[in-house]
Each structure stands twice: as C-alpha cells, then as structure tokens.
Design a protein around this motif. Structure first.
Motif, PDB file in Angstrom:
ATOM      1  N   LYS A   7       0.832  -1.204   0.000  1.00  0.00           N
ATOM      2  CA  LYS A   7       0.000   0.000   0.000  1.00  0.00           C
ATOM      3  C   LYS A   7       0.868   1.257   0.000  1.00  0.00           C
ATOM      4  O   LYS A   7       0.587   2.222  -0.706  1.00  0.00           O
ATOM      5  CB  LYS A   7      -0.934   0.001   1.212  1.00  0.00           C
ATOM      6  CG  LYS A   7      -2.081  -0.960   1.079  1.00  0.00           C
ATOM      7  CD  LYS A   7      -3.015  -0.860   2.268  1.00  0.00           C
ATOM      8  CE  LYS A   7      -4.185  -1.811   2.115  1.00  0.00           C
ATOM      9  NZ  LYS A   7      -5.129  -1.701   3.232  1.00  0.00           N
ATOM     10  N   ILE A   8       1.912   1.245   0.802  1.00  0.00           N
ATOM     11  CA  ILE A   8       2.818   2.397   0.857  1.00  0.00           C
ATOM     12  C   ILE A   8       3.524   2.575  -0.477  1.00  0.00           C
ATOM     13  O   ILE A   8       3.631   3.684  -0.996  1.00  0.00           O
ATOM     14  CB  ILE A   8       3.824   2.257   2.010  1.00  0.00           C
ATOM     15  CG1 ILE A   8       3.095   2.315   3.356  1.00  0.00           C
ATOM     16  CG2 ILE A   8       4.899   3.333   1.930  1.00  0.00           C
ATOM     17  CD1 ILE A   8       3.953   1.915   4.537  1.00  0.00           C
ATOM     18  N   ASP A   9       3.996   1.468  -1.052  1.00  0.00           N
ATOM     19  CA  ASP A   9       4.689   1.542  -2.339  1.00  0.00           C
ATOM     20  C   ASP A   9       3.751   2.070  -3.418  1.00  0.00           C
ATOM     21  O   ASP A   9       4.163   2.872  -4.266  1.00  0.00           O
ATOM     22  CB  ASP A   9       5.252   0.182  -2.727  1.00  0.00           C
ATOM     23  CG  ASP A   9       6.236   0.278  -3.866  1.00  0.00           C
ATOM     24  OD1 ASP A   9       7.223   1.045  -3.742  1.00  0.00           O
ATOM     25  OD2 ASP A   9       6.037  -0.398  -4.894  1.00  0.00           O
ATOM     26  N   ASN A  10       2.508   1.666  -3.392  1.00  0.00           N
ATOM     27  CA  ASN A  10       1.531   2.166  -4.361  1.00  0.00           C
ATOM     28  C   ASN A  10       1.298   3.661  -4.174  1.00  0.00           C
ATOM     29  O   ASN A  10       1.208   4.403  -5.158  1.00  0.00           O
ATOM     30  CB  ASN A  10       0.213   1.395  -4.240  1.00  0.00           C
ATOM     31  CG  ASN A  10      -0.712   1.684  -5.392  1.00  0.00           C
ATOM     32  OD1 ASN A  10      -0.304   1.638  -6.549  1.00  0.00           O
ATOM     33  ND2 ASN A  10      -1.952   1.997  -5.089  1.00  0.00           N
ATOM     34  N   ALA A  11       1.218   4.114  -2.935  1.00  0.00           N
ATOM     35  CA  ALA A  11       1.050   5.546  -2.666  1.00  0.00           C
ATOM     36  C   ALA A  11       2.260   6.333  -3.169  1.00  0.00           C
ATOM     37  O   ALA A  11       2.106   7.415  -3.754  1.00  0.00           O
ATOM     38  CB  ALA A  11       0.836   5.783  -1.172  1.00  0.00           C
ATOM     39  N   ILE A  12       3.452   5.795  -2.962  1.00  0.00           N
ATOM     40  CA  ILE A  12       4.672   6.440  -3.468  1.00  0.00           C
ATOM     41  C   ILE A  12       4.620   6.523  -4.987  1.00  0.00           C
ATOM     42  O   ILE A  12       4.882   7.573  -5.575  1.00  0.00           O
ATOM     43  CB  ILE A  12       5.928   5.671  -3.009  1.00  0.00           C
ATOM     44  CG1 ILE A  12       6.110   5.786  -1.491  1.00  0.00           C
ATOM     45  CG2 ILE A  12       7.179   6.168  -3.746  1.00  0.00           C
ATOM     46  CD1 ILE A  12       7.160   4.841  -0.918  1.00  0.00           C
ATOM     47  N   ARG A  13       4.270   5.409  -5.616  1.00  0.00           N
ATOM     48  CA  ARG A  13       4.214   5.350  -7.083  1.00  0.00           C
ATOM     49  C   ARG A  13       3.222   6.366  -7.633  1.00  0.00           C
ATOM     50  O   ARG A  13       3.522   7.101  -8.593  1.00  0.00           O
ATOM     51  CB  ARG A  13       3.845   3.934  -7.533  1.00  0.00           C
ATOM     52  CG  ARG A  13       3.871   3.739  -9.037  1.00  0.00           C
ATOM     53  CD  ARG A  13       3.425   2.347  -9.441  1.00  0.00           C
ATOM     54  NE  ARG A  13       2.135   1.961  -8.886  1.00  0.00           N
ATOM     55  CZ  ARG A  13       0.958   2.370  -9.347  1.00  0.00           C
ATOM     56  NH1 ARG A  13       0.904   3.204 -10.370  1.00  0.00           N
ATOM     57  NH2 ARG A  13      -0.168   1.967  -8.796  1.00  0.00           N
ATOM     58  N   LEU A  14       2.035   6.442  -7.039  1.00  0.00           N
ATOM     59  CA  LEU A  14       1.030   7.394  -7.522  1.00  0.00           C
ATOM     60  C   LEU A  14       1.482   8.840  -7.342  1.00  0.00           C
ATOM     61  O   LEU A  14       1.315   9.666  -8.246  1.00  0.00           O
ATOM     62  CB  LEU A  14      -0.304   7.155  -6.806  1.00  0.00           C
ATOM     63  CG  LEU A  14      -1.018   5.852  -7.163  1.00  0.00           C
ATOM     64  CD1 LEU A  14      -2.221   5.642  -6.257  1.00  0.00           C
ATOM     65  CD2 LEU A  14      -1.426   5.841  -8.625  1.00  0.00           C
ATOM     66  N   ALA A  15       2.062   9.147  -6.187  1.00  0.00           N
ATOM     67  CA  ALA A  15       2.534  10.513  -5.932  1.00  0.00           C
ATOM     68  C   ALA A  15       3.638  10.886  -6.912  1.00  0.00           C
ATOM     69  O   ALA A  15       3.641  11.989  -7.478  1.00  0.00           O
ATOM     70  CB  ALA A  15       3.027  10.637  -4.497  1.00  0.00           C
ATOM     71  N   LEU A  16       4.568   9.976  -7.125  1.00  0.00           N
ATOM     72  CA  LEU A  16       5.696  10.277  -8.009  1.00  0.00           C
ATOM     73  C   LEU A  16       5.299  10.297  -9.475  1.00  0.00           C
ATOM     74  O   LEU A  16       5.929  10.996 -10.277  1.00  0.00           O
ATOM     75  CB  LEU A  16       6.848   9.299  -7.763  1.00  0.00           C
ATOM     76  CG  LEU A  16       7.516   9.434  -6.395  1.00  0.00           C
ATOM     77  CD1 LEU A  16       8.639   8.406  -6.257  1.00  0.00           C
ATOM     78  CD2 LEU A  16       8.042  10.843  -6.160  1.00  0.00           C
ATOM     79  N   THR A  17       4.248   9.591  -9.840  1.00  0.00           N
ATOM     80  CA  THR A  17       3.751   9.664 -11.220  1.00  0.00           C
ATOM     81  C   THR A  17       3.248  11.072 -11.517  1.00  0.00           C
ATOM     82  O   THR A  17       3.518  11.633 -12.583  1.00  0.00           O
ATOM     83  CB  THR A  17       2.631   8.627 -11.454  1.00  0.00           C
ATOM     84  OG1 THR A  17       3.189   7.318 -11.295  1.00  0.00           O
ATOM     85  CG2 THR A  17       2.028   8.753 -12.844  1.00  0.00           C
TER      86      THR A  17
END
Length: 98
Positions: A7-17
C-alpha cells in the motif's frame, strides 16, 4: 513484501507519477523518474532517481536551481500521502540516461 508495504509503495508510485508528469512539461531535458525502497530498512531507504536526456541539460537544471525545485515538488507530493523524506537531498538523485 507485506500488505502494508504494498500500500505504501503504491502511494509512493502514484505521488511520483504526478510529479513526473508535471516535471516533463516544466524542466527541459527531464525524461522520467523512478524510486526504490527497502521496506525492511524503513522509509529512510527510499531513493528517488530523476533521469535527464544529457549531462548538459542536467547541468543547466542544476545551475538554474531546478533540481532543488524538483526535490521540493517530490517531497511535497509524498507528504500529501503522509510519507516524509528524512534527508531529501540525499534521497533524491539525478542521473543521465545512458
């Protein structure tokens, strides 16, 4: 990887996208970014790598202090997801696409 890590990795990915898409329009020579994190070491291990087309364009971004703005944008975007960079200048790297 634990479920919470995903979940954290997905949040990071979305923010950085979002950061990536914004920077493509704003910073000449910026082409993409990526991240890595070792969840067993915690979020202090998060590293964001910003890629440029050439060393000349990276140098230009540095001289115009755009790299500092890029770090600030990434940091702000991650903070909106309650993810804090402990040492943004060390956790953000700038490279040239070879």
């Amino acid at each position: 990887m634990r479920k919470t890590d995903k979940k954290i990795d997905n949040a990071i990915r979305l923010a950085l996208t979002q950061v990536c898409e914004a920077l493509k329009d704003e910073v000449e020579g910026f082409i993409w970014l990526t991240h890595s994190v070792n969840f067993s070491q915690g979020l202090d291990s998060l590293v964001i790598t910003f890629m440029f087309e050439s060393q000349a364009l990276l140098d230009k971004a540095n001289s115009e202090q755009q790299t500092l703005q890029m770090i600030a944008l990434a940091q702000a975007s991650l903070e909106m997801e309650n993810i804090c960079l402990a040492n943004p200048k060390k956790q953000c790297r700038f490279k040239v696409n070879d």
